[in-house]
Design an enzyme around this catalytic site. Sequence first.
Site, short mmCIF file in Angstrom:
data_model
loop_
_atom_site.label_atom_id
_atom_site.label_comp_id
_atom_site.label_asym_id
_atom_site.label_seq_id
_atom_site.Cartn_x
_atom_site.Cartn_y
_atom_site.Cartn_z
N THR A 105 34.13 14.37 87.72
CA THR A 105 34.62 13.38 88.69
C THR A 105 35.17 12.11 88.05
OG1 THR A 105 32.47 12.30 88.83
CG2 THR A 105 32.88 14.09 90.40
N ASP B 84 23.29 7.82 99.48
CA ASP B 84 24.59 7.40 98.94
C ASP B 84 25.56 7.14 100.11
OD1 ASP B 84 25.09 10.01 99.70
OD2 ASP B 84 26.39 10.43 98.01
N SER C 44 32.59 15.18 82.42
CA SER C 44 32.38 14.90 83.84
C SER C 44 33.42 15.63 84.68
CB SER C 44 32.49 13.39 84.07
OG SER C 44 32.81 13.13 85.42
N ALA D 242 18.96 16.45 90.06
CA ALA D 242 18.09 15.30 89.82
C ALA D 242 18.60 14.08 90.58
CB ALA D 242 18.02 15.01 88.33
N SER E 16 32.06 9.40 98.46
CA SER E 16 30.63 9.50 98.25
C SER E 16 30.04 8.24 97.61
CB SER E 16 30.38 10.76 97.41
OG SER E 16 29.04 11.00 97.22
C1 16G Z 1 29.96 15.71 92.50
C2 16G Z 1 29.07 16.81 93.01
C3 16G Z 1 27.63 16.59 92.59
C4 16G Z 1 27.53 16.40 91.11
C5 16G Z 1 28.48 15.34 90.64
C6 16G Z 1 28.55 15.34 89.13
C7 16G Z 1 29.23 17.96 95.12
C8 16G Z 1 29.31 17.84 96.60
N1 16G Z 1 29.12 16.84 94.46
O1 16G Z 1 29.64 14.49 93.10
O2 16G Z 1 26.89 17.69 92.99
O3 16G Z 1 26.22 16.01 90.76
O4 16G Z 1 29.79 15.64 91.11
O5 16G Z 1 29.48 14.42 88.70
O6 16G Z 1 29.29 19.04 94.57
P1 16G Z 1 30.02 14.45 87.22
O7 16G Z 1 30.66 15.80 86.98
O8 16G Z 1 30.98 13.30 87.16
O9 16G Z 1 28.84 14.23 86.32
MG MG Z 2 27.61 11.96 98.47
#
Ligand code: 16G
Ligand code: MG
Length: 553
Positions: free
Chosen positions: A508, A282, A506, A377, A71
């Site tokens: 991710t 993105d 987070s 957002a 992504s």
């Molecule tokens: C992922 C999620 C997105 C969320 C982001 C938060 C999907 C397809 N994607 O990219 O919705 O805004 O994680 O990231 O669900 P974070 O937990 O690192 O803040």
């Molecule tokens: Mg994406």
Amino acid sequence: MSSSVDLRTVYAFAREFHSKGPNIEKLLYGTAGFRTLHEKLEFIAFRMGLLATIRSRKFGGQAIGVMITASHNPECDNGVKIIDPKGEMLERDWETIATDLVNVPDDRLESEVAKIIAQEKIDMGAQSNVFIGMDTRYHSPAMGRAVVNGVRALKGNLRDFGILTTPMLHYLVYTHNVRGAYGFPTVDGYVSKLVNAFKRLRGDVYENGNYKNFILFDGANGVGSLKMHEFNRQLGPSLECQVFNSNGKINHNCGADFVKTNQRAPHGLPEHEPNTRCVSVDGDADRIVYFFTDSDGVFHLLDGDRIATLIADYLMNLVKKCGISLKLGIVQTAYANGASTDYIKQQLKVDVACVPTGVKHLHHKALEYDIGVYFEANGHGTVIFSDSTKEKISSASRSNETSNEQKESLRKLLLTIDIINETVGDAISDMLLVETILHAKGFSLKDWLATYEDLPNTIKKVKVQDRNIFETTDAERVCVKPDGLQDKIDELVRKYKRGRAFVRPSGTEDVVRVYAEAENNDDVQLLAAEVSILVYEMANGVGEKPSIPQQKL
Ligand code: 16G
Ligand code: MG
């Protein structure tokens, strides 16, 4: 249950081509599947090929999608996620199964696969069908081959669609499995469905009031830039869209995440008149934000909150005029700007709900409404119409008792259903809907911006030794662990007019995120710094300690 597949091939493939090696780092199937440095991902992609084949057999051969993308992450990362038969994200229980499958060593892979087959009562003689799509990262084809080998190891069938946007793969899976429900199961079918609805809503007059028929499209050097060219061929003069950032390093100094996080225009933006409408998507084109620079050179962002309010306002007007009583609701996360939530409640008078971060949470909540509009957002989002709503709209549009004015609103609602991707948010489809609405209202981006004023806000990252010690509740707005942290945050927030702050681990990245908003930007920076320091101190921060901005010392 029958097992007509010799599982020894699973280990053989793993050992020869996709070994996990001595890697013991625990990997989790998170909000967006598995996402990590591409060098670490190949064995995961192989195992997801295995899992997708097994899952497809569970559904008697219905297509399961495997999307290869990281992504908005930098180019060095890649990711893999599974799409369920109805075009939805992978079911929760199977996230755990996926996590377990990825974390066993090579020599236990065969027995882990056998365990899943037994537990889930999979008929391994059944048909299977795995659809593969990927983003434009140079290492995505190698990941794709690993998925293919996973499918082959279990003697499954597959279709490799090559480069696709994430929402396109969701659409292809859904339309393949649910024939006739939505559109033709081809990329061309998808583009035509969206473009035809767009053209019909737009009519023959392409400009209206302050709305100019020209837009600059930042493709983040990702899939969106390639696919937008296909859309442009079908759109013709109905939307003049100039694509830029189409063949550099993916997401590098550009794209929706760069623009939203830095609150500034992307690099590579061509020369243009002030106030020109611009969008950034993105790397896999499921996220979008709008922006412009005014004649004083000031940058303005219109993010997912804005898009949600614009769409909800448009749909509410159609609903009011269409003669059917329908409940519309907006779903946001804690990151939604406080001013947008106030606007929704006070001006739009629409129901608003707050859920934890991650598309699936928003999607799930939006299903509770007749018409659910959901956006993060950061620009992920879409609209969902319930089945009974669709039914009511189409039967009323055919009824003799419906007035012409009502029929016109119903026609627009039906076309809106066609223009959006209900399975998952799609940057391009969202853009076509926003363009439709701005055109209908005769709005420039300045007009749209004037609907309400955002509160200044910021998001900071704090590195800590273990982000898993952070636990939140109330849709991530309250932090319940570590003990006492929330009280201290509340104390800080009270010092600022219209102040609000929250922290969450987070999903991710290995960081804790800190969100702050307040009446003015100095206060926002100060509040964010104070909360970041608190987090750093209470949870053994790593690296440089956050500091109070200079101007306030
Ligand atoms: C992922 C999620 C997105 C969320 C982001 C938060 C999907 C397809 N994607 O990219 O919705 O805004 O994680 O990231 O669900 P974070 O937990 O690192 O803040
Ligand atoms: Mg994406």
